[in-house]
Motif scaffolding. Structure first.
Motif, PDB file in Angstrom:
ATOM      1  N   HIS A  61       0.830  -1.404   0.028  1.00  7.92           N
ATOM      2  CA  HIS A  61       0.307   0.106  -0.026  1.00  7.92           C
ATOM      3  C   HIS A  61       1.016   1.298   0.084  1.00  7.92           C
ATOM      4  O   HIS A  61       1.354   1.725   0.840  1.00  7.92           O
ATOM      5  N   HIS A  63       1.288   5.382  -2.094  1.00 10.19           N
ATOM      6  CA  HIS A  63       0.804   5.970  -3.060  1.00 10.19           C
ATOM      7  C   HIS A  63       1.950   6.956  -3.686  1.00 10.19           C
ATOM      8  O   HIS A  63       1.637   7.437  -4.804  1.00 10.19           O
ATOM      9  N   GLU A 132      -7.200   2.072  -4.998  1.00 15.82           N
ATOM     10  CA  GLU A 132      -7.840   2.180  -3.778  1.00 15.82           C
ATOM     11  C   GLU A 132      -8.792   3.606  -3.972  1.00 15.82           C
ATOM     12  O   GLU A 132      -8.375   4.654  -4.282  1.00 15.82           O
ATOM     13  N   GLN A 144      -9.620  10.332   0.921  1.00 13.36           N
ATOM     14  CA  GLN A 144      -9.909  10.040  -0.349  1.00 13.36           C
ATOM     15  C   GLN A 144     -10.788  11.256  -0.597  1.00 13.36           C
ATOM     16  O   GLN A 144     -11.894  11.605   0.335  1.00 13.36           O
ATOM     17  N   HIS A 218      -5.935  -1.242   5.701  1.00 17.88           N
ATOM     18  CA  HIS A 218      -5.488  -0.548   6.533  1.00 17.88           C
ATOM     19  C   HIS A 218      -6.697  -0.685   7.772  1.00 17.88           C
ATOM     20  O   HIS A 218      -7.213   0.373   8.383  1.00 17.88           O
ATOM     21  N   ASP A 280       1.390   3.040   3.408  1.00 17.64           N
ATOM     22  CA  ASP A 280       0.240   4.149   2.806  1.00 17.64           C
ATOM     23  C   ASP A 280       0.974   5.304   2.585  1.00 17.64           C
ATOM     24  O   ASP A 280       0.312   6.438   3.049  1.00 17.64           O
TER      25      ASP A 280
HETATM   26 ZN   LIG Z   1      -4.126   4.528   0.784  1.00 24.56          ZN
END
Ligand SMILES: [Zn+2]
Length: 405
Positions: A61, A63, A132, A144, A218, A280
């Motif tokens: 995970h 980004h 995601e 998000q 998560h 993450d």
């Molecule tokens: Zn994420």
């Protein structure tokens, strides 16, 4: 030429070997043993004596990093991310997209597919894409962008699966209309379906498991928990994850997202073979404190924790928050900081902590036959760490991609 890494200790991660030697040839581990194996081969020795040799870290995970985001949809951005995280010992990762308009997501997925087969990309190996969003529950949006959240569209998802052979994982909220059908579709395509940014009840999680969901994104972050309707309690995603052996999960172990108590609770209920640790991480990973942007939202990166928080994360360990500090916006950690959290703040034994960033994520993704442990025939994905778990060297498939100056 055959390489020989000669270290002080080696974590496989199932056991610790002292004064171990790792032989690497053709991008794979050829043998592991004590120094006596050196006499049998002609080798180029890499002396890392005094240091710890471990399997390279695998991040399911991720980004961004080094100022770049997967959503930029360019090979250059992906390369900077791969190089930045190699400095933290990561040797392989899933490039993770964010909620955005579908054409931007498609551009990002196309770039990831190219990067997966490119021999030019330096740094960590990109294993594939992790989608995601946008099929997430607005009630659990976290960072998000709510503007682009949508209900799952199995037709659109099928289209993406056809176009992107490297789409390996999808996080979505199964309780939304179309969620279960999407899970069945992902299972049919052998893609990991992950419950995340979800407000599901226990009953809905059971349906999701039947539909093919096998992982939870998560845990404790954007996941529902016990709630009360009139007199009755309804268990949520958190309790279902801890109860159901069929679900694996991941923890953002950057020292900020979760206190040690919750990390211990997840490990106590599921064991280190079913719980992996992830970063993450967002684009600000590796950059330090300041104000940045994430998917169109302003964010702030800082090291402030509430006065009564369980632990004080070490100096210099920051986290990203939404501008009003109402929620985290992803981590800015590299994987070795995650390992440091597990060992220093959570108090895990070294073998267990290393397992959670190597073998366990490999096993969850279904690649533990070639990555995630040090053994003959495995890919030569190796990290060398000092006593403080700082990275001295990172090797990806037999190539040294980072060496501390
Ligand atoms: Zn994420």
């Amino acid at each position: 030429m055959r390489l020989a890494l000669i270290g002080k200790r080696l974590v496989t991660p199932f056991r610790i070997l002292d004064d171990a030697v790792v032989l690497v040839e053709g991008g794979r581990i050829e043998a592991i043993g004590d120094k006596s194996i050196l006499s049998r081969y002609k080798v180029k020795a890499i002396d890392v004596s005094g240091h710890l040799i471990a399997p390279g870290f695998i991040d399911l995970h991720l980004h961004g990093g080094g100022g770049h985001d997967v959503m930029e949809g360019t090979l250059d951005a992906l390369e900077t991310i791969a190089e930045t995280h190699a400095r933290g010992g990561t040797t392989a990762f899933l490039a993770t997209t964010l909620t955005a308009p579908m054409d931007e997501i498609q551009t990002a997925l196309e770039a990831i597919s190219k990067a997966c087969v490119s021999e030019e990309i330096a740094g960590a190996r990109i294993l594939g894409a992790h989608l995601e969003g946008p099929y997430l529950n607005p009630k659990q949006a976290g960072a998000q962008n709510p503007e682009y959240l949508r209900i799952p569209d199995p037709k659109e998802l099928e289209n993406l699966l056809k176009k992107c052979p490297f789409l390996k994982r999808v996080t979505l909220a199964p309780e939304l209309p179309g969620g279960l059908e999407s899970g069945r579709l992902l299972r049919a395509h052998n893609v990991m379906a992950s419950i995340g940014h979800s407000d599901a009840t226990y009953q809905q999680v059971l349906e999701a498991v039947e539909a093919g969901f096998s992982h939870v994104t998560h845990l404790f972050s954007a996941t529902s928990s016990v709630r009360r309707l009139k007199a009755y309690r309804f268990a949520g995603v958190v309790e279902a994850t801890m109860l159901l052996d069929s679900l694996s999960t991941e923890l953002i172990a950057d020292g900020h997202h979760l206190p040690p108590s919750l990390i211990r609770l997840a490990i106590k209920t599921k064991g280190t073979g079913r719980v992996c640790a992830v970063t993450d991480a967002i684009s600000a990973a590796g950059l330090g404190p300041g104000e940045y942007e994430l998917g169109g939202l302003p964010i702030i990166v800082e090291n402030e924790v509430p006065p009564d928080y369980e632990v004080h994360p070490p100096e210099g360990s920051c986290v990203a928050k939404l501008a009003d500090r109402s929620a985290f916006a992803g981590s800015v950690a590299l994987m070795n900081q995650v390992l440091q959290t597990l060992v220093n703040l959570v108090g895990l034994p070294l073998t267990e902590a290393i397992k959670m960033v190597t073998w366990t994520p490999a096993h969850i993704l279904g690649i533990s036959h070639e990555r995630g442990s040090l053994a003959p025939n495995m890919r030569a994905d190796i990290v060398v760490l000092d006593e403080n778990l700082s990275v001295k060297m990172t090797m990806v498939e037999g190539r040294v991609v980072y060496q501390k100056p």
